[in-house]
Design a protein around this motif. Structure first.
Motif, PDB file in Angstrom:
ATOM      1  N   GLY A   1      31.637 -29.162 -32.872  1.00  0.00           N
ATOM      2  CA  GLY A   1      30.932 -28.526 -31.767  1.00  0.00           C
ATOM      3  C   GLY A   1      29.427 -28.562 -31.805  1.00  0.00           C
ATOM      4  O   GLY A   1      28.772 -28.013 -30.914  1.00  0.00           O
ATOM      5  N   ASP A   2      28.827 -29.230 -32.812  1.00  0.00           N
ATOM      6  CA  ASP A   2      27.369 -29.284 -32.902  1.00  0.00           C
ATOM      7  C   ASP A   2      26.843 -30.253 -31.853  1.00  0.00           C
ATOM      8  O   ASP A   2      27.022 -31.467 -31.960  1.00  0.00           O
ATOM      9  CB  ASP A   2      26.949 -29.720 -34.309  1.00  0.00           C
ATOM     10  CG  ASP A   2      25.444 -29.680 -34.531  1.00  0.00           C
ATOM     11  OD1 ASP A   2      24.674 -29.791 -33.551  1.00  0.00           O
ATOM     12  OD2 ASP A   2      25.030 -29.548 -35.693  1.00  0.00           O
ATOM     13  N   VAL A   3      26.195 -29.712 -30.840  1.00  0.00           N
ATOM     14  CA  VAL A   3      25.732 -30.504 -29.701  1.00  0.00           C
ATOM     15  C   VAL A   3      24.698 -31.550 -30.116  1.00  0.00           C
ATOM     16  O   VAL A   3      24.583 -32.593 -29.481  1.00  0.00           O
ATOM     17  CB  VAL A   3      25.175 -29.577 -28.593  1.00  0.00           C
ATOM     18  CG1 VAL A   3      24.577 -30.352 -27.439  1.00  0.00           C
ATOM     19  CG2 VAL A   3      26.273 -28.638 -28.098  1.00  0.00           C
ATOM     20  N   GLU A   4      23.962 -31.298 -31.186  1.00  0.00           N
ATOM     21  CA  GLU A   4      22.921 -32.225 -31.651  1.00  0.00           C
ATOM     22  C   GLU A   4      23.427 -33.240 -32.673  1.00  0.00           C
ATOM     23  O   GLU A   4      22.781 -34.254 -32.902  1.00  0.00           O
ATOM     24  CB  GLU A   4      21.760 -31.430 -32.270  1.00  0.00           C
ATOM     25  CG  GLU A   4      21.046 -30.515 -31.294  1.00  0.00           C
ATOM     26  CD  GLU A   4      20.242 -31.274 -30.261  1.00  0.00           C
ATOM     27  OE1 GLU A   4      19.592 -32.271 -30.624  1.00  0.00           O
ATOM     28  OE2 GLU A   4      20.275 -30.871 -29.089  1.00  0.00           O
ATOM     29  N   ASP A   5      24.572 -32.950 -33.309  1.00  0.00           N
ATOM     30  CA  ASP A   5      25.017 -33.805 -34.406  1.00  0.00           C
ATOM     31  C   ASP A   5      26.545 -33.794 -34.518  1.00  0.00           C
ATOM     32  O   ASP A   5      27.129 -32.869 -35.079  1.00  0.00           O
ATOM     33  CB  ASP A   5      24.396 -33.307 -35.720  1.00  0.00           C
ATOM     34  CG  ASP A   5      24.766 -34.182 -36.914  1.00  0.00           C
ATOM     35  OD1 ASP A   5      25.123 -35.362 -36.725  1.00  0.00           O
ATOM     36  OD2 ASP A   5      24.710 -33.673 -38.046  1.00  0.00           O
ATOM     37  N   GLY A   6      27.168 -34.813 -33.978  1.00  0.00           N
ATOM     38  CA  GLY A   6      28.615 -34.976 -34.150  1.00  0.00           C
ATOM     39  C   GLY A   6      29.490 -34.300 -33.118  1.00  0.00           C
ATOM     40  O   GLY A   6      30.683 -34.119 -33.350  1.00  0.00           O
TER      41      GLY A   6
ATOM     42  N   ASP B 104      32.060 -33.708 -30.401  1.00  0.00           N
ATOM     43  CA  ASP B 104      33.199 -34.503 -29.968  1.00  0.00           C
ATOM     44  C   ASP B 104      33.939 -33.721 -28.878  1.00  0.00           C
ATOM     45  O   ASP B 104      34.675 -32.778 -29.173  1.00  0.00           O
ATOM     46  CB  ASP B 104      34.131 -34.786 -31.149  1.00  0.00           C
ATOM     47  CG  ASP B 104      35.251 -35.753 -30.816  1.00  0.00           C
ATOM     48  OD1 ASP B 104      35.640 -35.848 -29.630  1.00  0.00           O
ATOM     49  OD2 ASP B 104      35.758 -36.399 -31.748  1.00  0.00           O
ATOM     50  N   ALA B 105      33.711 -34.099 -27.631  1.00  0.00           N
ATOM     51  CA  ALA B 105      34.269 -33.363 -26.491  1.00  0.00           C
ATOM     52  C   ALA B 105      35.794 -33.330 -26.516  1.00  0.00           C
ATOM     53  O   ALA B 105      36.401 -32.389 -26.013  1.00  0.00           O
ATOM     54  CB  ALA B 105      33.774 -33.983 -25.181  1.00  0.00           C
ATOM     55  N   ARG B 106      36.429 -34.338 -27.102  1.00  0.00           N
ATOM     56  CA  ARG B 106      37.901 -34.355 -27.143  1.00  0.00           C
ATOM     57  C   ARG B 106      38.456 -33.460 -28.231  1.00  0.00           C
ATOM     58  O   ARG B 106      39.571 -32.970 -28.132  1.00  0.00           O
ATOM     59  CB  ARG B 106      38.406 -35.783 -27.357  1.00  0.00           C
ATOM     60  CG  ARG B 106      38.171 -36.713 -26.178  1.00  0.00           C
ATOM     61  CD  ARG B 106      38.541 -38.108 -26.566  1.00  0.00           C
ATOM     62  NE  ARG B 106      37.941 -38.368 -27.891  1.00  0.00           N
ATOM     63  CZ  ARG B 106      37.463 -39.511 -28.293  1.00  0.00           C
ATOM     64  NH1 ARG B 106      37.543 -40.543 -27.527  1.00  0.00           N
ATOM     65  NH2 ARG B 106      36.930 -39.643 -29.473  1.00  0.00           N
ATOM     66  N   ARG B 107      37.682 -33.235 -29.295  1.00  0.00           N
ATOM     67  CA  ARG B 107      38.203 -32.482 -30.447  1.00  0.00           C
ATOM     68  C   ARG B 107      37.592 -31.106 -30.629  1.00  0.00           C
ATOM     69  O   ARG B 107      38.084 -30.321 -31.443  1.00  0.00           O
ATOM     70  CB  ARG B 107      38.011 -33.320 -31.717  1.00  0.00           C
ATOM     71  CG  ARG B 107      38.776 -34.640 -31.639  1.00  0.00           C
ATOM     72  CD  ARG B 107      38.599 -35.475 -32.869  1.00  0.00           C
ATOM     73  NE  ARG B 107      39.353 -34.893 -33.979  1.00  0.00           N
ATOM     74  CZ  ARG B 107      39.253 -35.301 -35.245  1.00  0.00           C
ATOM     75  NH1 ARG B 107      38.427 -36.266 -35.560  1.00  0.00           N
ATOM     76  NH2 ARG B 107      39.971 -34.741 -36.190  1.00  0.00           N
ATOM     77  N   VAL B 108      36.505 -30.811 -29.884  1.00  0.00           N
ATOM     78  CA  VAL B 108      35.863 -29.515 -30.044  1.00  0.00           C
ATOM     79  C   VAL B 108      36.878 -28.403 -29.751  1.00  0.00           C
ATOM     80  O   VAL B 108      37.657 -28.479 -28.811  1.00  0.00           O
ATOM     81  CB  VAL B 108      34.606 -29.381 -29.157  1.00  0.00           C
ATOM     82  CG1 VAL B 108      34.944 -29.385 -27.672  1.00  0.00           C
ATOM     83  CG2 VAL B 108      33.811 -28.141 -29.539  1.00  0.00           C
ATOM     84  N   GLY B 109      36.879 -27.427 -30.622  1.00  0.00           N
ATOM     85  CA  GLY B 109      37.852 -26.343 -30.517  1.00  0.00           C
ATOM     86  C   GLY B 109      39.008 -26.492 -31.487  1.00  0.00           C
ATOM     87  O   GLY B 109      39.770 -25.559 -31.686  1.00  0.00           O
ATOM     88  N   THR B 110      39.123 -27.684 -32.097  1.00  0.00           N
ATOM     89  CA  THR B 110      40.208 -27.922 -33.061  1.00  0.00           C
ATOM     90  C   THR B 110      39.711 -27.894 -34.498  1.00  0.00           C
ATOM     91  O   THR B 110      40.506 -27.932 -35.431  1.00  0.00           O
ATOM     92  CB  THR B 110      40.901 -29.279 -32.804  1.00  0.00           C
ATOM     93  OG1 THR B 110      39.957 -30.335 -33.047  1.00  0.00           O
ATOM     94  CG2 THR B 110      41.427 -29.373 -31.380  1.00  0.00           C
ATOM     95  N   GLY B 111      38.391 -27.830 -34.664  1.00  0.00           N
ATOM     96  CA  GLY B 111      37.820 -27.902 -36.006  1.00  0.00           C
ATOM     97  C   GLY B 111      37.450 -26.552 -36.573  1.00  0.00           C
ATOM     98  O   GLY B 111      37.612 -25.511 -35.938  1.00  0.00           O
ATOM     99  N   GLY B 112      36.947 -26.605 -37.788  1.00  0.00           N
ATOM    100  CA  GLY B 112      36.520 -25.393 -38.479  1.00  0.00           C
ATOM    101  C   GLY B 112      35.281 -25.703 -39.279  1.00  0.00           C
ATOM    102  O   GLY B 112      34.305 -26.215 -38.762  1.00  0.00           O
ATOM    103  N   SER B 113      35.350 -25.433 -40.566  1.00  0.00           N
ATOM    104  CA  SER B 113      34.248 -25.724 -41.475  1.00  0.00           C
ATOM    105  C   SER B 113      34.856 -26.281 -42.759  1.00  0.00           C
ATOM    106  O   SER B 113      36.074 -26.423 -42.871  1.00  0.00           O
ATOM    107  CB  SER B 113      33.467 -24.441 -41.774  1.00  0.00           C
ATOM    108  OG  SER B 113      34.227 -23.573 -42.596  1.00  0.00           O
ATOM    109  N   SER B 114      34.012 -26.546 -43.737  1.00  0.00           N
ATOM    110  CA  SER B 114      34.511 -27.022 -45.033  1.00  0.00           C
ATOM    111  C   SER B 114      35.094 -25.878 -45.868  1.00  0.00           C
ATOM    112  O   SER B 114      35.684 -26.125 -46.915  1.00  0.00           O
ATOM    113  CB  SER B 114      33.373 -27.699 -45.796  1.00  0.00           C
ATOM    114  OG  SER B 114      32.319 -26.771 -46.015  1.00  0.00           O
TER     115      SER B 114
END
Length: 195
Positions: free
Chosen positions: A88-93, A95-105
């Motif tokens: 979801g980082d608009v400046e770095d990486g 991904d409109a198709r995957r945003v909302g499916t990720g988390g953190s490390s």
């Protein structure tokens, strides 16, 4: 004479209350400040309700992980969701198709459900169908939603700036609130951190 005594008592009481500050305000180390395009939103985090979730949020804030992260899912009259630091980082990486499916490390967290209710301004942790899958994403309620009570972890509440949350760009209702060209958290810090 009575009016003078009453006025004097009110002034003293007002000064005392002012010196104490807001009764329910969080300590600076538990106060998260989200910078939006219109100004700052102050969130009182609740380690008394969800100590593990709050600790993870604070760690991510201190790492700068939430900077420029989109409000990717925003449903008018319900809530605004953000915090996908992976996609979801608009400046770095972004991904409109995957945003909302990720988390953190960091690892997913076990649920910390309580009897706290989801009201306007409540901040809760997003998760998948697995109750123990919250990681970095959170949402801010536009309105009460009792069906979430006891089903999602409450991590805080907005103390100041709810009118700015109301202005976050809304998503397409037919696409479950997904937002095209979303607004973002410009920066996030703890009140105890140096500016």
């Amino acid at each position: 004479m009575q009016l003078r005594k009453l006025a004097s008592s009110l002034i003293v009481a007002g000064a005392l209350l002012t010196s104490l500050g807001p009764v329910l305000a969080a300590e600076p180390e538990d106060t998260m400040i989200i910078k939006l395009k219109g100004g700052d939103v102050t969130v009182a985090l609740r380690p008394d309700l969800a100590p593990k979730h709050v600790a993870q949020i604070k760690a991510l804030v201190k790492e700068g992980a939430y900077k420029n992260v989109a409000f990717h899912r925003v449903i008018d009259g319900f809530m605004a969701q953000t915090g996908d630091v992976q996609f979801g980082d608009v400046e770095d990486g972004f991904d409109a198709r995957r945003v909302g499916t990720g988390g953190s490390s960091k690892p997913d967290l076990p649920a910390e459900f309580t009897s706290a209710s989801f009201e306007r301004g409540t901040v809760g942790m997003a998760r998948s169908a697995d109750p123990n899958s919250a990681n970095s994403q959170f949402f801010i309620m536009f309105a009460p939603a009792s069906h979430l009570n006891g089903q999602y972890t409450v991590v805080g509440e907005v103390e100041k700036g709810m009118e700015l949350v109301d202005q976050i760009k809304k998503g397409d209702a037919s696409a479950n609130g997904m937002v095209q060209n979303p607004d973002r958290m410009l920066d996030v810090r703890m009140a105890s951190d140096p500016k």
